[in-house]
Design a protein around this motif. Structure first.
Motif, PDB file in Angstrom:
ATOM      1  N   ALA A   1     -14.267 -24.542   1.245  1.00 26.42           N
ATOM      2  CA  ALA A   1     -13.894 -24.018  -0.068  1.00 26.42           C
ATOM      3  C   ALA A   1     -12.395 -23.719  -0.108  1.00 26.42           C
ATOM      4  O   ALA A   1     -11.720 -23.978  -1.110  1.00 26.42           O
ATOM      5  N   VAL A   2     -11.869 -23.177   0.987  1.00 24.73           N
ATOM      6  CA  VAL A   2     -10.432 -22.933   1.087  1.00 24.73           C
ATOM      7  C   VAL A   2      -9.676 -24.262   1.089  1.00 24.73           C
ATOM      8  O   VAL A   2      -8.659 -24.429   0.407  1.00 24.73           O
ATOM      9  N   LEU A   3     -10.179 -25.225   1.856  1.00 30.44           N
ATOM     10  CA  LEU A   3      -9.538 -26.535   1.944  1.00 30.44           C
ATOM     11  C   LEU A   3      -9.524 -27.235   0.591  1.00 30.44           C
ATOM     12  O   LEU A   3      -8.510 -27.821   0.193  1.00 30.44           O
ATOM     13  N   ARG A   4     -10.627 -27.191  -0.121  1.00 30.61           N
ATOM     14  CA  ARG A   4     -10.728 -27.851  -1.424  1.00 30.61           C
ATOM     15  C   ARG A   4      -9.662 -27.330  -2.376  1.00 30.61           C
ATOM     16  O   ARG A   4      -9.000 -28.116  -3.066  1.00 30.61           O
ATOM     17  N   ASP A   5      -9.472 -26.033  -2.401  1.00 33.10           N
ATOM     18  CA  ASP A   5      -8.486 -25.454  -3.313  1.00 33.10           C
ATOM     19  C   ASP A   5      -7.062 -25.791  -2.884  1.00 33.10           C
ATOM     20  O   ASP A   5      -6.198 -26.111  -3.713  1.00 33.10           O
ATOM     21  N   ALA A   6      -6.804 -25.721  -1.576  1.00 33.85           N
ATOM     22  CA  ALA A   6      -5.443 -25.943  -1.086  1.00 33.85           C
ATOM     23  C   ALA A   6      -5.051 -27.410  -1.104  1.00 33.85           C
ATOM     24  O   ALA A   6      -3.863 -27.738  -1.226  1.00 33.85           O
ATOM     25  N   ALA A   7      -6.036 -28.319  -1.005  1.00 33.12           N
ATOM     26  CA  ALA A   7      -5.737 -29.747  -0.935  1.00 33.12           C
ATOM     27  C   ALA A   7      -5.110 -30.270  -2.222  1.00 33.12           C
ATOM     28  O   ALA A   7      -4.450 -31.312  -2.215  1.00 33.12           O
ATOM     29  N   ARG A   8      -5.292 -29.538  -3.306  1.00 28.69           N
ATOM     30  CA  ARG A   8      -4.709 -29.980  -4.576  1.00 28.69           C
ATOM     31  C   ARG A   8      -3.184 -29.952  -4.541  1.00 28.69           C
ATOM     32  O   ARG A   8      -2.533 -30.706  -5.276  1.00 28.69           O
ATOM     33  N   ALA A   9      -2.619 -29.095  -3.719  1.00 29.53           N
ATOM     34  CA  ALA A   9      -1.161 -28.917  -3.727  1.00 29.53           C
ATOM     35  C   ALA A   9      -0.498 -29.187  -2.388  1.00 29.53           C
ATOM     36  O   ALA A   9       0.730 -29.128  -2.292  1.00 29.53           O
ATOM     37  N   ASP A  10      -1.269 -29.487  -1.349  1.00 30.89           N
ATOM     38  CA  ASP A  10      -0.703 -29.662  -0.014  1.00 30.89           C
ATOM     39  C   ASP A  10      -1.068 -31.048   0.513  1.00 30.89           C
ATOM     40  O   ASP A  10      -2.250 -31.372   0.651  1.00 30.89           O
ATOM     41  N   ASP A  11      -0.060 -31.866   0.797  1.00 29.04           N
ATOM     42  CA  ASP A  11      -0.309 -33.237   1.232  1.00 29.04           C
ATOM     43  C   ASP A  11      -1.061 -33.291   2.554  1.00 29.04           C
ATOM     44  O   ASP A  11      -1.945 -34.137   2.745  1.00 29.04           O
ATOM     45  N   ASP A  12      -0.716 -32.410   3.491  1.00 29.88           N
ATOM     46  CA  ASP A  12      -1.392 -32.411   4.785  1.00 29.88           C
ATOM     47  C   ASP A  12      -2.878 -32.104   4.630  1.00 29.88           C
ATOM     48  O   ASP A  12      -3.728 -32.742   5.262  1.00 29.88           O
ATOM     49  N   LEU A  13      -3.197 -31.134   3.789  1.00 27.44           N
ATOM     50  CA  LEU A  13      -4.597 -30.764   3.615  1.00 27.44           C
ATOM     51  C   LEU A  13      -5.346 -31.797   2.765  1.00 27.44           C
ATOM     52  O   LEU A  13      -6.551 -31.996   2.938  1.00 27.44           O
ATOM     53  N   ARG A  14      -4.622 -32.444   1.854  1.00 24.43           N
ATOM     54  CA  ARG A  14      -5.267 -33.519   1.092  1.00 24.43           C
ATOM     55  C   ARG A  14      -5.664 -34.649   2.034  1.00 24.43           C
ATOM     56  O   ARG A  14      -6.753 -35.229   1.910  1.00 24.43           O
ATOM     57  N   THR A  15      -4.793 -34.946   2.976  1.00 23.67           N
ATOM     58  CA  THR A  15      -5.116 -35.968   3.976  1.00 23.67           C
ATOM     59  C   THR A  15      -6.298 -35.538   4.827  1.00 23.67           C
ATOM     60  O   THR A  15      -7.203 -36.343   5.124  1.00 23.67           O
ATOM     61  N   LEU A  16      -6.318 -34.269   5.230  1.00 24.73           N
ATOM     62  CA  LEU A  16      -7.441 -33.744   6.011  1.00 24.73           C
ATOM     63  C   LEU A  16      -8.742 -33.869   5.235  1.00 24.73           C
ATOM     64  O   LEU A  16      -9.769 -34.270   5.776  1.00 24.73           O
TER      65      LEU A  16
END
Length: 227
Positions: A125-140
């Motif tokens: 849930a944390v990753l889903r929200d952060a992936a919208r604005a962070d390229d590293d987490l979007r890749t993850l």
């Protein structure tokens, strides 16, 4: 009389490795608390280091920068140990491969998903929200989603090999059904939003997959999920 020569003190590599592993465990636990409480963006490395009781330099040396730390949390939550474990080396995967009965394969996997999601879904849930604005987490996010889809195809193929797929269901479609229902969002909807217990969720997966995937004569709505 010749002076005695002292032998060099033996370097205790094992003790140092154990201390390093314990430091990583402490950091991982602190990072999980901070990320779940504050979210990814608001969580800072100094705050995590302070919560863990270690120096900031130790935090970076032990695991790495913030995106690497969060990936480590996700990977260890999936594996269920202190370090990431490849899918093919996990105990439940080996148990599934050794089990000839497709119904039992499904029950074993449903139970594993119930355990994994308890650890991983809140972090996702944390990753889903952060992936919208962070390229590293979007890749993850995309990496784990694609890897999960590939693993589900392996599981569907495992069922097919043991004669456990409906004749009108392709391996690809079976994999997509399993992939959609073992998603962290699915777990959060039923357990967090609707108040199901994790055990109810695991039993539901075993029952639903049996109904959706197995031939009619192999379905077993009353299958008991291993505890």
């Amino acid at each position: 009389m010749e002076p005695s020569v002292k032998s060099p003190r033996r370097y205790d590599a094992t003790r140092r490795q154990e201390a390093a592993a314990e430091t990583r465990r402490v950091i991982t636990a602190a990072a999980r608390r901070i990320f779940l409480e504050k979210g990814y963006v608001a969580s800072t490395m100094p705050a995590i280091a302070a919560d863990a009781g270690v120096a900031l330099d130790t935090l970076y040396a032990s695991i790495g920068p913030k995106p690497v730390l969060f990936r480590h949390l996700i990977e260890t939550a999936i594996s269920g140990g202190d370090d990431p474990v490849p899918a093919e080396q996990r105990d439940y995967v080996r148990e599934i491969q050794a089990e000839p009965d497709p119904r039992r394969k499904i029950a074993i996997y449903a139970h594993a998903v119930r355990q994994i999601m308890g650890r991983m879904a809140p972090l996702f849930a944390v990753l889903r929200d952060a992936a919208r604005a962070d390229d590293d987490l979007r890749t993850l996010w995309h990496d784990i989603s694609a890897r999960r889809a590939a693993n589900m195809r392996l599981f569907a193929a495992e069922l097919a090999t043991s004669g456990g797929l409906r004749p009108d269901l392709s391996i690809d479609h079976a994999a997509d059904i399993i992939w959609s229902m073992n998603a962290p969002d699915y777990y959060l909807l039923l357990v967090q939003e609707r108040g199901w217990s994790p055990d109810e969720f695991g039993a539901f997966l075993a029952d639903a997959w049996g109904r959706l995937l197995l031939p009619d004569d192999d379905k077993n709505p009353g299958l008991e999920v291993p505890g």
